[in-house]
Design a protein around this motif. Structure first.
Motif: not given
Length: 521
Positions: A116-117, A120, A48, A160-161, A164, A113-114, A157
């Protein structure tokens, strides 16, 4: 019986060890699993952080293109996009492994979340592409979209991602570390509890087994020590366990056999020692006799070869000289024959002396021993030598107290000894010095001593004075056979001869001969 005791103690110990091994294996497995999950979480954190760093550099390059219109760094953009894609695949694979190991509840939202990342990041890249297409038209709109992209999408965004995902993996790491600590704590308490239970049991078991084993071992030890010390009369009489009873019987039998063997060995040793001593003594005596005979033989041959050479050389020389004369007269022949006769006489005397010594050394000297009054014989010898040397004081001193003492001798041989000793006393003392003969009786021995006032004999010469062909350093006349002959004759009479001398003060030769037994009676 003792086998059952050992079996019971061994089974209890094995059970405790089995529990310990199972507990150790289980705790090792749990710790290994937790460490593996902690390693996955750490790798996810690194991935990450890496994707965050690459993405921000990518966004910066895209921003530069929008602002400056530079399209020369498209290769770098494509390279960073490939790195982002590879990192996303690594993150997705690690998160799947983590979910399978820890469960969906423990990793809630990680895989989603991955996705979504990734979506994004792709949207941000697409937005940059849209902004680039506005190049040359509607500059205000381009600026607004770029500002919105940077400040809202990326700064809010995207950050924040990323935060998180990092926070979620940090919590996973903390939870795994907590589980490891809990497992370690459980292991410690379990080991402590097991030790509190097992240690008293093992201590009591060892104490019990030691008591069961100690007494038989003490009995066996005392018995073996007694046997080792040579005490074979101490059998083991106590009743022990079956296993030790067989051993105690064997020790008793061993002690009995050792006692018998030691008795027989001692008997054999004494017998062998006696036989060896006898044989050794016999061999030593035989060897000494052979050595003595061989030495005497070699010495005799060396002496006779040395002493015969001179007279034979003179005889041969006189004969050769006379034969070489062209017209020898009767006087020449007489002179030659006189010299030859003189050397023949000397040679005959030498041969007689050597034969006497050889016979004496081989105990073959023939003696005609008869009782002989000693005082008259000494008076006669003194008178004879006084007549030969009228300028010398040669006299006899009788210290026996009576004139009837007799000794068993061969008179002619003893007279020969006295002649040798008196002649040496006269020869090795200065003119005008006296020569005294003394006679004394002590128990069954008669001692005859010849004293002179000569120069004496040195310490180095006195050791070899009775050896054949030894001449004193200051007098080279004679053959050096007189004293050896005197010694041989005296020893053939079972007597002794020795010399006492002080250099510068004269010498004393003493003869000790046994007194005639009839005279003692």
């Amino acid at each position: 019986m003792y086998k059952r005791k050992l079996f019971f103690f061994g089974a209890t110990t094995a059970l405790i060890l089995f529990i310990v091994l199972i507990s150790t294996a289980a705790s090792a497995h749990l710790i290994r699993e937790n460490l593996q999950q902690s390693s996955i979480a750490q790798r996810l954190l690194l991935e990450h952080q890496q994707i965050s760093s690459i993405s921000y550099r990518l966004f910066k390059q895209l921003t530069d293109e929008v602002i400056f219109g530079d399209t020369a760094n498209q290769a770098h953009v494509r390279n960073k996009q490939a790195l982002i894609k590879q990192s996303m695949e690594n993150i997705r694979q690690l998160e799947i492994e983590q979910r399978l190991a820890l469960g969906k509840q423990f990793t809630q939202g990680s895989v989603e979340d991955t996705d979504e990342l990734e979506s994004l990041i792709n949207n941000i890249i697409d937005e940059f592409q849209e902004v680039l297409k506005l190049n040359g038209s509607a500059p205000l709109s381009k600026q607004d979209r770029l500002r919105s992209l940077l400040e809202v999408t990326i700064d809010n965004e995207f950050r924040e991602s990323i935060n998180t995902a990092v926070a979620r993996q940090s919590s996973v790491v903390a939870a795994i570390n907590a589980r490891i600590a809990a497992v370690n704590s459980s292991i410690v308490w379990f080991a402590f509890g097991l030790g509190c239970i097992a240690l008293p049991l093992l201590t009591y078991g060892c104490y019990w087994l030691f008591n069961q084993l100690y007494h038989p071992l003490v009995v066996l030890k005392n018995a073996t020590n007694a046997v080792a010390a040579g005490d074979y009369e101490q059998p083991i009489s106590e009743n022990l366990d079956q296993e030790f009873q067989e051993l105690s019987s064997a020790i008793n039998q061993l002690a009995k056999r050792l006692r018998q063997h030691e008795f027989e060995a001692e008997k054999s040793r004494k017998m062998l020692k006696y036989e060896v001593e006898q044989r050794t003594s016999e061999l030593t005596r035989a060897n000494q006799q052979l050595t003595t005979i061989d030495v005497r033989r070699k010495q005799f041959l060396a002496d006779i070869s040395h002493e015969l050479r001179t007279p034979l050389t003179i005889i041969r020389g006189e004969a050769q000289v006379t034969l070489r004369l062209k017209s020898p007269d009767i006087d020449d022949y007489k002179e030659t024959l006189t010299s030859i006769l003189e050397q023949s006489v000397n040679l005959t005397r030498l041969v007689d002396d050597l034969l006497l010594l050889a016979r004496a050394e081989m105990n073959q000297l023939q003696l005609a021993i008869i009782p002989e009054p000693i005082i008259p014989m000494l008076e006669a010898e003194t008178s004879k030598w006084q007549k030969l040397y009228t300028d010398r004081d040669i006299r006899l001193i009788d210290q026996t107290g009576h004139a009837s003492i007799s000794i068993s001798i061969d008179k002619l041989r003893i007279q020969q000894v006295l002649s040798i000793l008196i002649d040496n006393a006269v020869k090795y003392s200065a003119a005008g010095q006296p020569v005294l003969l003394t006679v004394n009786q002590e128990n069954s021995w008669c001692t005859i001593a010849i004293h002179d006032k000569g120069c004496g004999i040195s310490a180095t010469e006195i050791e070899n004075v009775f050896e054949r062909f030894v001449r004193f350093s200051k007098h080279n006349d004679g053959l050096g056979l007189g004293l050896p002959i005197a010694k041989a004759i005296v020893e053939a009479h079972d007597g002794y001869i020795h010399v006492d001398s002080t250099q510068g003060s004269g010498s004393t030769f003493s003869i000790r001969l046994p007194v005639f037994e009839g005279e003692q009676q």
